[in-house]
Design a protein around this motif. Sequence first.
Motif, PDB file in Angstrom:
ATOM      1  N   ARG A  42      50.393  44.823  44.311  1.00 39.34           N
ATOM      2  CA  ARG A  42      49.156  45.611  44.277  1.00 39.34           C
ATOM      3  C   ARG A  42      48.047  44.969  43.450  1.00 39.34           C
ATOM      4  O   ARG A  42      46.874  45.277  43.639  1.00 39.34           O
ATOM      5  N   LEU A  43      48.412  44.126  42.511  1.00 41.41           N
ATOM      6  CA  LEU A  43      47.454  43.573  41.559  1.00 41.41           C
ATOM      7  C   LEU A  43      47.477  42.056  41.581  1.00 41.41           C
ATOM      8  O   LEU A  43      48.524  41.452  41.777  1.00 41.41           O
ATOM      9  N   LYS A  44      46.313  41.466  41.350  1.00 41.77           N
ATOM     10  CA  LYS A  44      46.213  40.010  41.275  1.00 41.77           C
ATOM     11  C   LYS A  44      45.426  39.657  40.021  1.00 41.77           C
ATOM     12  O   LYS A  44      44.518  40.386  39.617  1.00 41.77           O
ATOM     13  N   ARG A  45      45.775  38.526  39.427  1.00 43.14           N
ATOM     14  CA  ARG A  45      45.057  38.070  38.243  1.00 43.14           C
ATOM     15  C   ARG A  45      43.907  37.151  38.680  1.00 43.14           C
ATOM     16  O   ARG A  45      44.090  36.308  39.558  1.00 43.14           O
ATOM     17  N   THR A  46      42.738  37.325  38.070  1.00 42.49           N
ATOM     18  CA  THR A  46      41.580  36.486  38.395  1.00 42.49           C
ATOM     19  C   THR A  46      41.680  35.177  37.618  1.00 42.49           C
ATOM     20  O   THR A  46      42.556  35.018  36.763  1.00 42.49           O
ATOM     21  N   GLY A  47      40.771  34.284  37.864  1.00 37.83           N
ATOM     22  CA  GLY A  47      40.768  33.005  37.176  1.00 37.83           C
ATOM     23  C   GLY A  47      40.561  33.124  35.685  1.00 37.83           C
ATOM     24  O   GLY A  47      41.054  32.303  34.912  1.00 37.83           O
ATOM     25  N   THR A  48      39.832  34.152  35.263  1.00 32.82           N
ATOM     26  CA  THR A  48      39.565  34.342  33.827  1.00 32.82           C
ATOM     27  C   THR A  48      40.640  35.181  33.141  1.00 32.82           C
ATOM     28  O   THR A  48      40.536  35.441  31.953  1.00 32.82           O
ATOM     29  N   GLY A  49      41.645  35.632  33.911  1.00 30.74           N
ATOM     30  CA  GLY A  49      42.750  36.373  33.306  1.00 30.74           C
ATOM     31  C   GLY A  49      42.642  37.883  33.429  1.00 30.74           C
ATOM     32  O   GLY A  49      43.536  38.603  32.993  1.00 30.74           O
ATOM     33  N   LYS A  50      41.548  38.367  34.014  1.00 32.95           N
ATOM     34  CA  LYS A  50      41.419  39.810  34.233  1.00 32.95           C
ATOM     35  C   LYS A  50      42.293  40.205  35.422  1.00 32.95           C
ATOM     36  O   LYS A  50      42.713  39.346  36.198  1.00 32.95           O
ATOM     37  N   ILE A  51      42.546  41.501  35.580  1.00 32.52           N
ATOM     38  CA  ILE A  51      43.413  41.949  36.667  1.00 32.52           C
ATOM     39  C   ILE A  51      42.583  42.714  37.687  1.00 32.52           C
ATOM     40  O   ILE A  51      41.843  43.634  37.338  1.00 32.52           O
ATOM     41  N   ARG A  52      42.714  42.306  38.959  1.00 33.07           N
ATOM     42  CA  ARG A  52      41.974  42.917  40.062  1.00 33.07           C
ATOM     43  C   ARG A  52      42.867  43.925  40.766  1.00 33.07           C
ATOM     44  O   ARG A  52      44.042  43.670  40.988  1.00 33.07           O
ATOM     45  N   ARG A  53      42.288  45.079  41.106  1.00 32.06           N
ATOM     46  CA  ARG A  53      43.020  46.119  41.825  1.00 32.06           C
ATOM     47  C   ARG A  53      42.215  46.533  43.042  1.00 32.06           C
ATOM     48  O   ARG A  53      41.024  46.228  43.141  1.00 32.06           O
ATOM     49  N   TYR A  54      42.882  47.225  43.960  1.00 30.32           N
ATOM     50  CA  TYR A  54      42.191  47.748  45.130  1.00 30.32           C
ATOM     51  C   TYR A  54      42.048  49.260  44.991  1.00 30.32           C
ATOM     52  O   TYR A  54      42.860  49.902  44.330  1.00 30.32           O
ATOM     53  N   LYS A  55      41.020  49.815  45.600  1.00 29.72           N
ATOM     54  CA  LYS A  55      40.679  51.222  45.392  1.00 29.72           C
ATOM     55  C   LYS A  55      41.504  52.148  46.271  1.00 29.72           C
ATOM     56  O   LYS A  55      41.929  51.774  47.366  1.00 29.72           O
ATOM     57  N   ALA A  56      41.707  53.348  45.774  1.00 24.66           N
ATOM     58  CA  ALA A  56      42.485  54.364  46.478  1.00 24.66           C
ATOM     59  C   ALA A  56      41.561  55.209  47.375  1.00 24.66           C
ATOM     60  O   ALA A  56      40.349  54.998  47.394  1.00 24.66           O
ATOM     61  N   TYR A  57      42.139  56.138  48.111  1.00 27.57           N
ATOM     62  CA  TYR A  57      41.420  57.126  48.949  1.00 27.57           C
ATOM     63  C   TYR A  57      40.757  56.525  50.175  1.00 27.57           C
ATOM     64  O   TYR A  57      39.755  57.020  50.658  1.00 27.57           O
ATOM     65  N   LYS A  58      41.279  55.430  50.689  1.00 29.52           N
ATOM     66  CA  LYS A  58      40.670  54.809  51.855  1.00 29.52           C
ATOM     67  C   LYS A  58      41.557  54.885  53.100  1.00 29.52           C
ATOM     68  O   LYS A  58      41.104  54.677  54.210  1.00 29.52           O
TER      69      LYS A  58
END
Length: 66
Positions: free
Chosen positions: A16-32
């Motif tokens: 569900r989650l991926k780490r960005t190049g700078t180390g932050k964590i990217r998520r996808y939004k719910a309710y879609k």
Amino acid sequence: MAKKVKMKTHRGAAKRLKRTGTGKIRRYKAYKSHKTGKKSPKRIRNLRKPALVSKGDQKRIDSLIP
């Protein structure tokens, strides 16, 4: 002497989650996924875009995705 054990990745979080190049964590939004008839096209379009995990949640998730 204690054996050093590798930390395992939480597979559910990894999908569900991926780490960005700078180390932050990217998520996808719910309710879609369903009940989109009552939601405006603009709202559905904005739900497509990924978001960053909040700072407080990032501390918890860092242990799930080493």
